[in-house]
Design an enzyme around this catalytic site. Structure first.
Site, mmCIF file in Angstrom:
data_model
loop_
_atom_site.group_PDB
_atom_site.id
_atom_site.type_symbol
_atom_site.label_atom_id
_atom_site.label_comp_id
_atom_site.label_asym_id
_atom_site.label_seq_id
_atom_site.Cartn_x
_atom_site.Cartn_y
_atom_site.Cartn_z
ATOM 1 C CE LYS A 72 7.283 -10.528 -22.692
ATOM 2 N NZ LYS A 72 7.595 -9.078 -22.734
ATOM 3 C CB SER A 147 10.801 -8.812 -20.475
ATOM 4 O OG SER A 147 9.698 -8.234 -21.155
ATOM 5 C CB SER A 171 10.018 -5.849 -23.127
ATOM 6 O OG SER A 171 10.581 -5.791 -21.848
HETATM 7 N N1 GLN Z 1 13.911 -3.468 -19.282
HETATM 8 C C1 GLN Z 1 12.716 -2.767 -18.945
HETATM 9 C C2 GLN Z 1 12.323 -3.093 -17.547
HETATM 10 O O1 GLN Z 1 12.901 -3.978 -16.995
HETATM 11 C C3 GLN Z 1 11.695 -3.143 -19.933
HETATM 12 C C4 GLN Z 1 10.528 -3.897 -19.473
HETATM 13 C C5 GLN Z 1 9.506 -4.108 -20.555
HETATM 14 O O2 GLN Z 1 9.506 -3.446 -21.584
HETATM 15 N N2 GLN Z 1 8.570 -5.006 -20.282
HETATM 16 O O3 GLN Z 1 11.468 -2.480 -16.994
#
Ligand code: GLN
Length: 463
Positions: A72, A147, A171
């Protein structure tokens, strides 16, 4: 998969070259999925050369010899670009290896490239990236989740065997679920975050994605454990076994899902999944929670507050992008941040700054912290009675590209069962349950009961 592939590479070095030449073609033929932000065959080749040289010099091949890894783009790899999916870091080059990368490199894995993500890990669809959305390899009209969008998609598209993601509120697990691969988030503090760009420090974790639980276990055993460069890492290293797990006599908690979602597909498939667990012998029991319904609000307050603080370092001086159109320093900050950040990031900075401002007297933030404690205590109590907690990974099936993103709150809320895990420092894994786009099972385990969780997951997969 890891073991087989590794053995074939050790047996015959020519296979290593052939594999990566084939992978190169695959990556190019799947460019429309928009998975890679940085991919360079020459970089891959240089790693292959040093692997072969090491072997010829008589060194023992590492546990991940030749295994393809995608990373990532918020995890630092020395001399490789790291954008965090943002314009802000478009030309930023990593100056050191994150500890997790160091440990994987030491076992001879091959870094294929850096993959797409929601900007600074904020998002649930993979669409907030400055570099455009990643498409779901199982159905290109759908989002891959976020994400860690590129991480999940790279596994689903067979462009890597393992991938690193991050998980602050789902994420790693949610994109794994949307792409129907395995996504694991260990207990808070298990894997070093040195070299991982912070989003919200009390929630952030490194996650592991793969096709199988078995591969996830192999990688976890390599990367977890104390790191003096990350004071939040736990002293003891865990070594997870692949021993059989007997569901008989194990108490597994589940919820009345209709209280939490109206998505019919999720409701139906969650029922089927519970039936599978029952068939394995689990003793299922429905549980109710007092604070669970507040989890998204608690998460929102904490994540935005920490985000607003972390994002302040991107000021046009220390890192990355700087506007060239300004008359004084203040204007430079404002223009750099206005152009450099996307909508979602700006929204969170604004909200978080408000939560922490004197206007609210930090009242909202402190309320968030208090509720977080109550929620965490509720889960602590749960695990005094139960071995595992089974939920759907997402309360919503993947939507069409360019649809859910228009309603940020609705997608945000679909991570209800994900954020509770980060808020209380537990561990969890998302597991495919049948072929194709379908609801995944999320198994949640007690804090540091990662061994129990992963073995249970392995058994579910073996079924
Ligand atoms: N969907 C969550 C957010 O937008 C998760 C983000 C994450 O885990 N980095 O905050």
């Amino acid at each position: 998969m890891i073991e087989e592939l590794r053995n074939s590479f050790i047996e015959d070095s020519a296979k290593l070259d052939a594999y990566y030449n084939e992978l190169d073609k695959e990556i190019k033929s799947k460019e429309d999925l928009n998975i890679f932000l940085t991919y360079d065959k020459a970089y891959v080749d240089s790693q292959l050369e040093s692997l072969k040289a090491k072997k010829e010099a008589g060194e023992k091949p590492g546990k991940l010899y030749g295994i393809p890894l995608t990373v990532k783009d918020n995890i630092s790899v020395k001399d490789v670009r790291m954008t965090c999916g943002s314009k802000m870091l478009e030309n930023y080059i990593g100056i050191y290896d994150a500890t997790v990368i160091e440990r994987l490199k030491a076992e001879d894995c091959v870094i294929v490239g850096k993959v797409n993500m929601d900007e600074f890990a904020m998002g649930s669809t993979g669409e907030t990236s400055y570099y455009g959305p990643t498409l779901n390899p199982l159905d290109k009209s759908l989002v891959p989740g976020g994400s860690s969008s590129g991480s999940a998609a790279s596994i689903a598209a067979d462009l890597a065997v393992i991938s690193l993601g991050t998980d602050t509120g789902g994420s790693t697990r949610q994109p794994a679920s949307f792409c129907n691969v395995v996504g694991y988030m260990p207990s808070y503090g298990s894997i070093s975050r040195n070299g991982v760009v912070s989003m919200a420090n009390t929630l952030d974790e490194v996650g592991i994605l793969a096709r199988s639980v078995e591969d996830v276990i192999d990688v976890f055993n390599i990367v977890n454990g104390y790191d003096r460069k990350d004071m939040t890492t736990i002293q003891d290293k865990l070594t997870v076994s692949k021993d059989a797990y007997d569901y008989k006599g194990k108490k597994v908690a589940f919820v009345d899902i209709e209280k939490y979602t109206r998505d019919q597909k999720v409701i139906e498939e969650y029922g089927e999944i519970l039936e599978e667990l029952r068939k394995l012998g689990a003793d299922l029991e429905e549980v109710d929670f007092k604070y669970l319904i507040y989890a998204n609000q608690i998460y929102n307050v904490i994540v935005s507050s920490e985000v607003s603080s972390n994002m302040s370092r991107f000021d046009g001086i220390r890192y990355g992008y700087q506007t060239d159109d300004y008359e004084n320093t203040r204007e430079m900050f404002v223009k750099t941040r206005t152009d450099g950040f996307g909508e979602e990031v700006k929204r969170r900075i604004a909200i978080g700054t408000y939560y922490l401002s004197s206007e609210t007297d930090k009242e909202i933030y402190e309320q968030g912290l208090r509720l977080r404690r109550l929620l965490a205590d509720e889960f602590k109590a749960l695990f005094e009675k139960y071995d595992l907690f089974a939920t759907p990974t997402s309360t919503k099936a993947p939507g069409k590209i360019d649809t859910d993103i228009k309603d940020p709150l609705a997608v945000f809320d679909s991570g209800l069962f994900n954020v509770i895990v980060n808020l209380s420092g537990l561990c969890a894994i998302s597991l495919p349950y049948k072929e194709g786009i379908s609801t995944s099972l999320q198994l949640i385990g007690n804090r540091r009961a990662d061994d129990n969780l992963l073995r249970a997951a392995l058994e579910f997969e073996r079924r």
